[in-house]
Design a protein around this motif. Structure first.
Motif, PDB file in Angstrom:
ATOM      1  N   ASP A 235     -11.554   4.766   0.162  1.00 46.87           N
ATOM      2  CA  ASP A 235     -12.172   6.004  -1.261  1.00 46.87           C
ATOM      3  C   ASP A 235     -12.385   5.658  -2.271  1.00 46.87           C
ATOM      4  O   ASP A 235     -13.247   6.377  -2.743  1.00 46.87           O
ATOM      5  CB  ASP A 235     -10.447   6.697  -1.406  1.00 46.87           C
ATOM      6  N   SER A 236     -11.412   4.638  -3.145  1.00 44.24           N
ATOM      7  CA  SER A 236     -11.521   4.401  -4.305  1.00 44.24           C
ATOM      8  C   SER A 236     -13.033   3.629  -4.449  1.00 44.24           C
ATOM      9  O   SER A 236     -13.926   3.704  -5.848  1.00 44.24           O
ATOM     10  CB  SER A 236     -10.730   4.042  -5.266  1.00 44.24           C
ATOM     11  N   PHE A 237     -13.325   2.849  -3.485  1.00 43.63           N
ATOM     12  CA  PHE A 237     -14.901   2.141  -3.932  1.00 43.63           C
ATOM     13  C   PHE A 237     -15.893   1.953  -2.663  1.00 43.63           C
ATOM     14  O   PHE A 237     -17.021   1.946  -3.166  1.00 43.63           O
ATOM     15  CB  PHE A 237     -14.227   0.800  -4.546  1.00 43.63           C
ATOM     16  N   ALA A 238     -15.115   1.420  -1.574  1.00 44.54           N
ATOM     17  CA  ALA A 238     -16.617   0.927  -0.806  1.00 44.54           C
ATOM     18  C   ALA A 238     -16.862   2.181  -0.302  1.00 44.54           C
ATOM     19  O   ALA A 238     -17.952   2.012   0.139  1.00 44.54           O
ATOM     20  CB  ALA A 238     -15.849   0.138  -0.057  1.00 44.54           C
ATOM     21  N   LEU A 239     -16.606   3.248   0.053  1.00 44.66           N
ATOM     22  CA  LEU A 239     -17.123   4.842   0.171  1.00 44.66           C
ATOM     23  C   LEU A 239     -18.134   5.091  -1.022  1.00 44.66           C
ATOM     24  O   LEU A 239     -18.752   6.307  -0.472  1.00 44.66           O
ATOM     25  CB  LEU A 239     -16.502   5.538   0.711  1.00 44.66           C
ATOM     26  N   ARG A 240     -18.229   4.895  -2.051  1.00 47.98           N
ATOM     27  CA  ARG A 240     -18.643   5.739  -3.107  1.00 47.98           C
ATOM     28  C   ARG A 240     -19.853   4.696  -3.850  1.00 47.98           C
ATOM     29  O   ARG A 240     -20.853   5.358  -3.705  1.00 47.98           O
ATOM     30  CB  ARG A 240     -17.441   5.644  -4.269  1.00 47.98           C
TER      31      ARG A 240
ATOM     32  N   GLU B 279     -25.333  12.692  -9.574  1.00 47.95           N
ATOM     33  CA  GLU B 279     -23.874  13.248  -9.951  1.00 47.95           C
ATOM     34  C   GLU B 279     -24.013  13.682  -8.315  1.00 47.95           C
ATOM     35  O   GLU B 279     -22.514  13.822  -8.510  1.00 47.95           O
ATOM     36  CB  GLU B 279     -24.947  14.414 -10.483  1.00 47.95           C
ATOM     37  N   GLN B 280     -24.043  14.233  -7.135  1.00 45.19           N
ATOM     38  CA  GLN B 280     -23.528  14.933  -6.365  1.00 45.19           C
ATOM     39  C   GLN B 280     -23.378  13.434  -4.839  1.00 45.19           C
ATOM     40  O   GLN B 280     -22.497  14.029  -4.202  1.00 45.19           O
ATOM     41  CB  GLN B 280     -24.584  15.793  -5.509  1.00 45.19           C
ATOM     42  N   HIS B 281     -22.815  12.613  -5.666  1.00 44.73           N
ATOM     43  CA  HIS B 281     -22.758  11.093  -4.585  1.00 44.73           C
ATOM     44  C   HIS B 281     -21.286  11.931  -3.561  1.00 44.73           C
ATOM     45  O   HIS B 281     -21.529  11.502  -1.934  1.00 44.73           O
ATOM     46  CB  HIS B 281     -22.353   9.569  -5.052  1.00 44.73           C
ATOM     47  N   ARG B 282     -20.520  12.157  -3.503  1.00 47.44           N
ATOM     48  CA  ARG B 282     -19.571  12.391  -3.022  1.00 47.44           C
ATOM     49  C   ARG B 282     -19.819  12.983  -2.082  1.00 47.44           C
ATOM     50  O   ARG B 282     -19.915  13.574  -0.873  1.00 47.44           O
ATOM     51  CB  ARG B 282     -18.271  12.698  -3.679  1.00 47.44           C
ATOM     52  N   THR B 283     -20.459  14.662  -2.820  1.00 48.31           N
ATOM     53  CA  THR B 283     -20.868  15.703  -1.318  1.00 48.31           C
ATOM     54  C   THR B 283     -21.971  15.049  -0.801  1.00 48.31           C
ATOM     55  O   THR B 283     -22.011  14.901   0.987  1.00 48.31           O
ATOM     56  CB  THR B 283     -21.483  17.097  -2.177  1.00 48.31           C
ATOM     57  N   ILE B 284     -22.925  14.448  -0.740  1.00 45.18           N
ATOM     58  CA  ILE B 284     -24.209  13.726   0.057  1.00 45.18           C
ATOM     59  C   ILE B 284     -23.620  12.572   0.288  1.00 45.18           C
ATOM     60  O   ILE B 284     -23.979  12.816   2.281  1.00 45.18           O
ATOM     61  CB  ILE B 284     -25.016  12.646  -0.855  1.00 45.18           C
TER      62      ILE B 284
ATOM     63  N   SER C 219     -18.949  -0.423   4.993  1.00 44.05           N
ATOM     64  CA  SER C 219     -17.921  -1.386   5.602  1.00 44.05           C
ATOM     65  C   SER C 219     -17.957  -2.568   5.853  1.00 44.05           C
ATOM     66  O   SER C 219     -16.507  -3.085   5.918  1.00 44.05           O
ATOM     67  CB  SER C 219     -18.177  -1.304   7.467  1.00 44.05           C
ATOM     68  N   THR C 220     -19.262  -2.889   5.334  1.00 47.16           N
ATOM     69  CA  THR C 220     -18.564  -5.013   5.000  1.00 47.16           C
ATOM     70  C   THR C 220     -17.627  -4.811   3.929  1.00 47.16           C
ATOM     71  O   THR C 220     -17.225  -5.609   3.557  1.00 47.16           O
ATOM     72  CB  THR C 220     -20.236  -4.968   4.540  1.00 47.16           C
ATOM     73  N   MET C 221     -18.369  -3.812   2.662  1.00 43.43           N
ATOM     74  CA  MET C 221     -17.461  -4.344   1.831  1.00 43.43           C
ATOM     75  C   MET C 221     -15.537  -4.428   2.122  1.00 43.43           C
ATOM     76  O   MET C 221     -15.210  -4.986   1.238  1.00 43.43           O
ATOM     77  CB  MET C 221     -16.846  -3.167   0.312  1.00 43.43           C
TER      78      MET C 221
ATOM     79  N   SER D 285     -16.010   0.351  10.442  1.00 44.64           N
ATOM     80  CA  SER D 285     -15.138   0.449  10.053  1.00 44.64           C
ATOM     81  C   SER D 285     -13.717   1.252   9.663  1.00 44.64           C
ATOM     82  O   SER D 285     -13.613   2.079  10.308  1.00 44.64           O
ATOM     83  CB  SER D 285     -16.291   1.974   9.030  1.00 44.64           C
ATOM     84  N   LEU D 286     -13.264   0.382   8.477  1.00 39.56           N
ATOM     85  CA  LEU D 286     -11.802   0.936   8.019  1.00 39.56           C
ATOM     86  C   LEU D 286     -11.900   2.033   7.508  1.00 39.56           C
ATOM     87  O   LEU D 286     -12.282   2.284   7.106  1.00 39.56           O
ATOM     88  CB  LEU D 286     -10.881  -0.266   7.723  1.00 39.56           C
ATOM     89  N   GLU D 287     -10.990   2.590   7.994  1.00 44.56           N
ATOM     90  CA  GLU D 287     -10.950   4.642   7.652  1.00 44.56           C
ATOM     91  C   GLU D 287      -9.627   4.108   6.451  1.00 44.56           C
ATOM     92  O   GLU D 287     -10.011   4.780   4.915  1.00 44.56           O
ATOM     93  CB  GLU D 287      -9.604   5.184   8.489  1.00 44.56           C
ATOM     94  N   LYS D 288      -8.703   2.737   5.860  1.00 44.75           N
ATOM     95  CA  LYS D 288      -8.021   3.197   4.943  1.00 44.75           C
ATOM     96  C   LYS D 288      -8.033   1.405   4.077  1.00 44.75           C
ATOM     97  O   LYS D 288      -7.445   0.661   5.230  1.00 44.75           O
ATOM     98  CB  LYS D 288      -7.169   4.060   4.568  1.00 44.75           C
ATOM     99  N   LEU D 289      -8.079   1.051   2.760  1.00 44.76           N
ATOM    100  CA  LEU D 289      -7.650   0.080   2.747  1.00 44.76           C
ATOM    101  C   LEU D 289      -6.787  -0.361   1.341  1.00 44.76           C
ATOM    102  O   LEU D 289      -7.059  -0.448   0.598  1.00 44.76           O
ATOM    103  CB  LEU D 289      -8.246  -1.352   2.439  1.00 44.76           C
ATOM    104  N   PRO D 290      -5.137   0.136   1.866  1.00 47.48           N
ATOM    105  CA  PRO D 290      -4.561   0.207   0.861  1.00 47.48           C
ATOM    106  C   PRO D 290      -3.893  -1.479  -0.119  1.00 47.48           C
ATOM    107  O   PRO D 290      -3.976  -1.912   0.844  1.00 47.48           O
ATOM    108  CB  PRO D 290      -3.178   0.707   1.177  1.00 47.48           C
ATOM    109  N   LEU D 291      -4.581  -1.349  -1.494  1.00 48.04           N
ATOM    110  CA  LEU D 291      -4.294  -2.712  -2.042  1.00 48.04           C
ATOM    111  C   LEU D 291      -3.505  -3.030  -3.308  1.00 48.04           C
ATOM    112  O   LEU D 291      -3.101  -2.145  -3.139  1.00 48.04           O
ATOM    113  CB  LEU D 291      -5.903  -3.275  -2.707  1.00 48.04           C
ATOM    114  N   ARG D 292      -2.632  -4.249  -2.732  1.00 50.18           N
ATOM    115  CA  ARG D 292      -2.869  -4.343  -4.381  1.00 50.18           C
ATOM    116  C   ARG D 292      -2.783  -5.598  -5.601  1.00 50.18           C
ATOM    117  O   ARG D 292      -2.992  -6.171  -4.751  1.00 50.18           O
ATOM    118  CB  ARG D 292      -0.866  -4.652  -4.055  1.00 50.18           C
ATOM    119  N   LEU D 293      -3.628  -5.289  -6.590  1.00 49.92           N
ATOM    120  CA  LEU D 293      -4.200  -6.344  -7.128  1.00 49.92           C
ATOM    121  C   LEU D 293      -3.421  -6.310  -8.358  1.00 49.92           C
ATOM    122  O   LEU D 293      -2.857  -6.084  -8.660  1.00 49.92           O
ATOM    123  CB  LEU D 293      -5.187  -5.136  -7.895  1.00 49.92           C
ATOM    124  N   SER D 294      -3.199  -8.179  -8.306  1.00 54.72           N
ATOM    125  CA  SER D 294      -2.552  -8.644 -10.060  1.00 54.72           C
ATOM    126  C   SER D 294      -4.023  -8.581 -10.402  1.00 54.72           C
ATOM    127  O   SER D 294      -4.769  -9.360 -10.536  1.00 54.72           O
ATOM    128  CB  SER D 294      -1.774 -10.113  -9.244  1.00 54.72           C
ATOM    129  N   ILE D 295      -3.390  -8.157 -11.837  1.00 52.55           N
ATOM    130  CA  ILE D 295      -4.960  -8.072 -12.690  1.00 52.55           C
ATOM    131  C   ILE D 295      -4.454  -9.420 -13.598  1.00 52.55           C
ATOM    132  O   ILE D 295      -3.953  -9.832 -14.272  1.00 52.55           O
ATOM    133  CB  ILE D 295      -4.725  -6.640 -13.224  1.00 52.55           C
TER     134      ILE D 295
END
Length: 474
Positions: A194-199, A214-219, A312-314, A461-471
């Motif tokens: 949701d935060s990246f791959a689908l945007r 600008e309307q990329h989420r709606t599109i 999907s590939t991301m 394609s994955l529905e969700k991919l929860p990640l824990r990132l060490s910065i």
């Protein structure tokens, strides 16, 4: 109107399914697949467990019935690599036109609905068109995909990727709140899809065709409905809803295209310029001619299929990285091997399970000793061919050292191979480079079980991919 079309489609689907139910009540009996099936007859092809993990079913197909007639449905599945490649190249025998759509029939089965002939909406172009029309359409589209365009797109992809990654790495909200782990590294939690791959892919696709983003989420929501039309698991009501919502996308594209045609001198996109120029050429022009509706339909295909394959590939690539910490270290030290990593991800998780072909040869064709008369539909299972033991050495293993890694079928094969595959590879490469630069470690976050895939026989394609990132500390 879109609502009227949706109501008509819904009525059509109900009538078709009711007819089939009357013809064969047994076909619609709800039954569950037995646990751990060992032979082909034990499988219900589109049972939920096979949509989540189709590969055991694919192996059973390859072993027992490489050309498999679907029970109580009028089409076949083709599952071996060499057969799929041969079928993809046989354009004199098999048509790529979108002639039918799968609907859910219950009990893990489905039915085919012949595509209605409507004078509205997109027409068959590119991947859904046959020669000679396909030939000039592809020539026109490629004329707009110049090296100069890709150079500009790479800079844009990197700019947007960095901005979006930094946004959630630095976020201070409840969802992405950072904390310190035992190694004193700052962590953040993010839902990657949701935060990246689908945007990102939709922003890039809109840049490619020269439309405002600008309307990329709606599109993107409209585009998702368009892809969902082909999922093969829709009820008539769901199918009608997808028709109505995806028609909003086509209407928006028509409005944008008409607007830019009136101010052609202001068009910045090389791709859009080529489409507009093609609509103004004579039908016998050697450079090719497009009707306005064909040009609009090419844009639809870019925003649907191109955007979805990248997203999907991301998801698949980052999930694979999260499962392989040693691979993360290797790619941070050897970023030039990221393209090889992407090819192996594509092989193991094709963004599309398969596409249909229809026999168009008058006398029919013969495959594996079976005669397929004109009009027979065959689904080419890209995802199965990518794991065929008859072609790949140790196909279930992940190896970026695989010599023939670019021979996978994830972007199709032959003249109908994906037009946007170069862009998809570029997007994923840039994203992985930037994500690996900014992180010390990538892990799967909290889940209630296995990662879940979209409920679709068409898209993988994955529905969700929860990640824990060490910065990574600067």
């Amino acid at each position: 109107t879109a609502e009227g079309i949706g109501a008509y489609i819904c009525w059509l689907c109900h009538g078709y399914l009711n007819k089939l139910k009357l013809e064969s009540k047994q076909a619609w009996t709800e039954r569950k697949q037995i646990p751990n099936p060992t032979k082909l007859e034990d499988y219900i092809p589109f049972a939920p467990e096979n949509i989540q993990n189709p590969y055991p079913f694919y192996k059973a197909l390859r072993d027992e019935a490489p050309l498999y007639k679907m029970e109580n449905a009028d089409y076949y599945l083709l599952s071996r690599y060499k057969d799929i490649v041969a079928a993809a190249k046989a354009t004199e025998d098999l048509s790529s036109n979108l002639v039918a759509i799968l609907l859910s029939g219950g009990g893990g089965k489905n039915a085919i609905l012949s595509k209605p002939n409507l004078d509205v909406g997109p027409v068959d172009v590119l991947a859904l068109q046959d020669p000679p029309i396909h030939t000039y359409q592809r020539k026109i589209a490629f004329a707009g995909l110049t090296p100069k365009l890709f150079l500009g797109l790479e800079s844009r992809i990197r700019e947007v990727s960095v901005s979006m990654i930094d946004q959630f790495l630095k976020a201070d909200t409840t969802l992405f709140k950072g904390n310190r782990n035992e190694d004193n590294l700052e962590r953040c939690y993010v839902e990657w899809m949701d935060s990246f791959a689908l945007r990102l892919p939709m922003v890039v696709a809109l840049d490619l065709v020269g439309f405002p983003y600008e309307q990329h989420r709606t599109i993107k929501e409209w585009a998702d409905h368009g892809v969902a039309l082909l999922s093969g698991v829709n009820t008539p009501e769901e199918f009608a809803e997808h028709v109505m919502e995806s028609m909003k996308l086509f209407k928006w594209i028509q409005k944008q295209f008409a607007s830019w045609m009136k101010k052609e001198d202001e068009v910045q996109s090389l791709f859009l310029k080529e489409l507009i120029n093609a609509t103004k050429r004579d039908k016998d022009d050697p450079n090719g001619h497009l009707t306005i509706r064909e040009a609009e339909s090419i844009i639809v295909q870019i925003l649907l299929a191109g955007n979805d394959s990248s997203a999907s590939t991301m998801g698949s690539a980052v999930a694979e990285l999260a499962r392989k910490p040693d691979m993360q270290i290797f790619l941070r030290e050897n970023p030039d091997r990221i393209p090889d990593f992407i090819e192996e991800v594509l092989r193991l998780e094709s963004p599309f399970n398969g596409h249909f072909r229809k026999v168009k040869k008058e006398e029919g064709i013969t495959l594996h000793g079976q005669h397929l008369p004109k009009g027979t539909r065959v689904m080419l299972l890209w995802g199965s061919g990518n794991r065929d033991e008859g072609y790949w050495k140790n196909p279930e293993e992940f190896s970026i050292e695989r010599e023939n890694r670019r021979s996978h079928l994830s972007f199709g094969s032959g003249i109908h191979s994906c037009l946007g595959q170069k862009l998809a590879r570029l997007e994923v490469k840039v994203v992985l480079e930037e994500l690996l630069k900014r992180t010390q470690n990538i892990e799967i976050g909290q889940t209630s079980g296995k990662l879940k895939y979209l409920n679709s026989t068409f898209v993988r394609s994955l529905e969700k991919l929860p990640l824990r990132l060490s910065i990574k500390q600067k």
